[in-house]
Write a protein that holds these residues in place. Sequence first.
Motif, PDB file in Angstrom:
ATOM      1  N   ILE A   1     -26.659  71.251  31.016  1.00  0.00           N
ATOM      2  CA  ILE A   1     -26.582  72.099  29.822  1.00  0.00           C
ATOM      3  C   ILE A   1     -25.470  73.144  29.983  1.00  0.00           C
ATOM      4  CG2 ILE A   1     -27.803  73.811  28.425  1.00  0.00           C
ATOM      5  CD1 ILE A   1     -30.390  72.280  29.066  1.00  0.00           C
ATOM      6  N   LEU A   2     -25.376  73.734  31.186  1.00  0.00           N
ATOM      7  CA  LEU A   2     -24.337  74.722  31.446  1.00  0.00           C
ATOM      8  C   LEU A   2     -22.956  74.064  31.363  1.00  0.00           C
ATOM      9  CD1 LEU A   2     -23.445  77.551  32.297  1.00  0.00           C
ATOM     10  CD2 LEU A   2     -23.798  76.872  34.696  1.00  0.00           C
ATOM     11  N   PHE A   3     -22.834  72.862  31.941  1.00  0.00           N
ATOM     12  CA  PHE A   3     -21.565  72.133  31.892  1.00  0.00           C
ATOM     13  C   PHE A   3     -21.165  71.860  30.448  1.00  0.00           C
ATOM     14  CE2 PHE A   3     -18.914  68.372  31.801  1.00  0.00           C
ATOM     15  CZ  PHE A   3     -18.037  68.556  32.864  1.00  0.00           C
ATOM     16  N   ALA A   4     -22.130  71.393  29.634  1.00  0.00           N
ATOM     17  CA  ALA A   4     -21.835  71.083  28.233  1.00  0.00           C
ATOM     18  C   ALA A   4     -21.466  72.348  27.461  1.00  0.00           C
ATOM     19  CB  ALA A   4     -23.034  70.393  27.586  1.00  0.00           C
ATOM     20  N   ALA A   5     -22.168  73.453  27.735  1.00  0.00           N
ATOM     21  CA  ALA A   5     -21.896  74.708  27.030  1.00  0.00           C
ATOM     22  C   ALA A   5     -20.498  75.232  27.362  1.00  0.00           C
ATOM     23  CB  ALA A   5     -22.951  75.750  27.397  1.00  0.00           C
ATOM     24  N   LEU A   6     -20.138  75.192  28.641  1.00  0.00           N
ATOM     25  CA  LEU A   6     -18.809  75.657  29.039  1.00  0.00           C
ATOM     26  C   LEU A   6     -17.710  74.744  28.489  1.00  0.00           C
ATOM     27  CD1 LEU A   6     -19.534  76.627  32.768  1.00  0.00           C
ATOM     28  CD2 LEU A   6     -19.055  78.199  30.878  1.00  0.00           C
ATOM     29  N   THR A   7     -17.997  73.440  28.458  1.00  0.00           N
ATOM     30  CA  THR A   7     -17.027  72.503  27.885  1.00  0.00           C
ATOM     31  C   THR A   7     -16.829  72.770  26.400  1.00  0.00           C
ATOM     32  OG1 THR A   7     -17.709  70.810  29.484  1.00  0.00           O
ATOM     33  CG2 THR A   7     -16.468  70.061  27.549  1.00  0.00           C
ATOM     34  N   PHE A   8     -17.925  73.054  25.711  1.00  0.00           N
ATOM     35  CA  PHE A   8     -17.831  73.369  24.281  1.00  0.00           C
ATOM     36  C   PHE A   8     -16.969  74.608  24.062  1.00  0.00           C
ATOM     37  CE2 PHE A   8     -19.522  75.557  20.470  1.00  0.00           C
ATOM     38  CZ  PHE A   8     -19.195  74.601  19.537  1.00  0.00           C
ATOM     39  N   MET A   9     -17.158  75.638  24.887  1.00  0.00           N
ATOM     40  CA  MET A   9     -16.341  76.848  24.767  1.00  0.00           C
ATOM     41  C   MET A   9     -14.877  76.567  25.109  1.00  0.00           C
ATOM     42  SD  MET A   9     -18.766  80.000  26.076  1.00  0.00           S
ATOM     43  CE  MET A   9     -19.468  79.215  27.520  1.00  0.00           C
ATOM     44  N   LEU A  10     -14.657  75.642  26.060  1.00  0.00           N
ATOM     45  CA  LEU A  10     -13.290  75.227  26.388  1.00  0.00           C
ATOM     46  C   LEU A  10     -12.614  74.595  25.180  1.00  0.00           C
ATOM     47  CD1 LEU A  10     -10.913  74.255  28.245  1.00  0.00           C
ATOM     48  CD2 LEU A  10     -12.372  72.328  28.874  1.00  0.00           C
ATOM     49  N   ILE A  11     -13.313  73.711  24.496  1.00  0.00           N
ATOM     50  CA  ILE A  11     -12.749  73.038  23.315  1.00  0.00           C
ATOM     51  C   ILE A  11     -12.492  74.038  22.197  1.00  0.00           C
ATOM     52  CG2 ILE A  11     -13.221  71.322  21.521  1.00  0.00           C
ATOM     53  CD1 ILE A  11     -14.870  69.812  23.666  1.00  0.00           C
TER      54      ILE A  11
ATOM     55  N   VAL B   1     -16.431  73.279  44.864  1.00  0.00           N
ATOM     56  CA  VAL B   1     -17.286  73.952  43.886  1.00  0.00           C
ATOM     57  C   VAL B   1     -17.908  72.916  42.959  1.00  0.00           C
ATOM     58  CG1 VAL B   1     -15.943  76.087  43.947  1.00  0.00           C
ATOM     59  CG2 VAL B   1     -15.334  74.292  42.315  1.00  0.00           C
ATOM     60  N   PRO B   2     -19.036  73.258  42.318  1.00  0.00           N
ATOM     61  CA  PRO B   2     -19.675  72.328  41.377  1.00  0.00           C
ATOM     62  C   PRO B   2     -18.787  72.087  40.154  1.00  0.00           C
ATOM     63  CG  PRO B   2     -21.173  74.094  42.032  1.00  0.00           C
ATOM     64  CD  PRO B   2     -19.818  74.482  42.509  1.00  0.00           C
ATOM     65  N   ASN B   3     -19.087  71.003  39.443  1.00  0.00           N
ATOM     66  CA  ASN B   3     -18.261  70.635  38.280  1.00  0.00           C
ATOM     67  C   ASN B   3     -18.275  71.694  37.187  1.00  0.00           C
ATOM     68  OD1 ASN B   3     -20.841  70.226  37.308  1.00  0.00           O
ATOM     69  ND2 ASN B   3     -20.670  67.991  37.229  1.00  0.00           N
ATOM     70  N   TYR B   4     -19.423  72.386  37.019  1.00  0.00           N
ATOM     71  CA  TYR B   4     -19.475  73.386  35.961  1.00  0.00           C
ATOM     72  C   TYR B   4     -18.611  74.607  36.287  1.00  0.00           C
ATOM     73  CZ  TYR B   4     -23.235  75.188  39.010  1.00  0.00           C
ATOM     74  OH  TYR B   4     -23.975  75.628  40.079  1.00  0.00           O
ATOM     75  N   VAL B   5     -18.350  74.846  37.574  1.00  0.00           N
ATOM     76  CA  VAL B   5     -17.450  75.941  37.947  1.00  0.00           C
ATOM     77  C   VAL B   5     -16.018  75.582  37.564  1.00  0.00           C
ATOM     78  CG1 VAL B   5     -16.471  77.257  39.864  1.00  0.00           C
ATOM     79  CG2 VAL B   5     -18.934  76.777  39.805  1.00  0.00           C
ATOM     80  N   ILE B   6     -15.630  74.332  37.832  1.00  0.00           N
ATOM     81  CA  ILE B   6     -14.276  73.882  37.473  1.00  0.00           C
ATOM     82  C   ILE B   6     -14.060  73.960  35.972  1.00  0.00           C
ATOM     83  CG2 ILE B   6     -12.680  71.920  37.489  1.00  0.00           C
ATOM     84  CD1 ILE B   6     -14.061  70.988  40.071  1.00  0.00           C
ATOM     85  N   ILE B   7     -15.020  73.465  35.202  1.00  0.00           N
ATOM     86  CA  ILE B   7     -14.874  73.497  33.746  1.00  0.00           C
ATOM     87  C   ILE B   7     -14.909  74.936  33.251  1.00  0.00           C
ATOM     88  CG2 ILE B   7     -17.218  73.413  32.768  1.00  0.00           C
ATOM     89  CD1 ILE B   7     -14.418  70.930  31.950  1.00  0.00           C
ATOM     90  N   GLY B   8     -15.644  75.799  33.946  1.00  0.00           N
ATOM     91  CA  GLY B   8     -15.673  77.216  33.583  1.00  0.00           C
ATOM     92  C   GLY B   8     -14.332  77.886  33.824  1.00  0.00           C
ATOM     93  N   GLU B   9     -13.668  77.520  34.924  1.00  0.00           N
ATOM     94  CA  GLU B   9     -12.335  78.066  35.216  1.00  0.00           C
ATOM     95  C   GLU B   9     -11.336  77.662  34.125  1.00  0.00           C
ATOM     96  OE1 GLU B   9     -12.664  77.960  40.129  1.00  0.00           O
ATOM     97  OE2 GLU B   9     -11.701  76.329  39.017  1.00  0.00           O
ATOM     98  N   LEU B  10     -11.414  76.407  33.719  1.00  0.00           N
ATOM     99  CA  LEU B  10     -10.495  75.940  32.677  1.00  0.00           C
ATOM    100  C   LEU B  10     -10.797  76.613  31.344  1.00  0.00           C
ATOM    101  CD1 LEU B  10     -10.279  72.136  33.551  1.00  0.00           C
ATOM    102  CD2 LEU B  10      -8.713  73.980  34.174  1.00  0.00           C
ATOM    103  N   MET B  11     -12.075  76.868  31.099  1.00  0.00           N
ATOM    104  CA  MET B  11     -12.439  77.603  29.887  1.00  0.00           C
ATOM    105  C   MET B  11     -11.836  79.002  29.911  1.00  0.00           C
ATOM    106  SD  MET B  11     -14.640  80.179  28.714  1.00  0.00           S
ATOM    107  CE  MET B  11     -15.969  80.244  29.915  1.00  0.00           C
TER     108      MET B  11
END
Length: 369
Positions: free
Chosen positions: A228-238, A348-358
């Motif tokens: 859920i965290l990964f999806a939420a951060l990805t949504f904010m990235l988009i 780091v976990p995948n959600y951290v990477i996607i969070g950095e890109l966000m």
Amino acid sequence: MKQKFNALIEKKVTWLELFYDLLFVAAVSKASHVLLHVDDGIIPTEYLLKFVLIFVPIWWAWVGQSLFVNRYGQDILSHRVFLILQLFFVLIMTASLSVDFDQYYVPFLIGYIGLRAMTAIQYLSVHKKEDAHRRDTARYLGSRFWIGLAISALSLFFDSWIRYAVLYTGIIVDILLPLIGRKFLVKSPINTHHLLERFSLFTLILLGESVISILAVLQSSAWTWESILFAALTFMLIIAMWWQYFDNVEKKVNKALETAGQTIIYGHLFIYLSMCMIAASIQLLFLQQVSYAFMLFFIFGSVLLYFFSTTLVFHKYRHIDQRLGVQHLIFMLGLLCLFLLLNLFVVVPNYVIIGELMVFFAVYTKVTT
């Protein structure tokens, strides 16, 4: 002349153009899915190359018709008929897109050649009705595009890799012809407002691929707080990508500029390639089907390509007083490199990477808008 100028300024995207774009959604989706082929923890070079080779004809076929409509298109019966005929060839080409080129080669070639031939015929059909520079541009494009088509058509007489070499030699010639004939095109400039609107609509299609990736993530496993965290951060990235791109198009670009539009046209090829790569990265990062190091370089490389290509495209068309300086470029590159280096030293976990890109895209949005 004044009436024609006003008509050009007020040029709007038609409903048929939007329907035309809709048929390219499936083609883009097929091209993007090539990047999901994984072997021994990496995307093989073969599939990376096939992704580019599939995507480029899609992009160029769409660009060719969009540029004709931009300069000469009218919402009249004859132009509608040409566009509807092209829709038929779009369907043929899309249905034949596959990583197994040999099996579907002939229908792919028919679809591509048909699309490009319709565009060339349209140029020839209007050039006698135009005057001065607009007539010269229509005659140049309408006659020269047949060179690339003829070369690509010759690929039918060859087998193995030679067939594809001949096919893409023709496509490359086709793509280079507007650059070679720039002296004609600059004298009959594109409608910047309409062209940016067309490319922005295609950008929405590519953003849709990233949204589909979020859905794939949520459907691929049981919902956990990590997913859920990964999806939420990805949504904010988009959302940040959308905000950065469309705020630039809407507020920062000088749409009164009269140019050949080639920075917009060719720069968007790399924007679109990077967006497909980012969409594929989202799924690959969550499913952890590729090695950690490969994933880092692939996803950060995709973002770097997006950053460079959007910076290039918007820099030229920005109002002069709003253009970014070298310090902005250094700051954004430094931020991206910092995140990459940290991740290389600390797993780091995948959600951290996607969070950095966000965070990167949020900062990029703030800096550029």
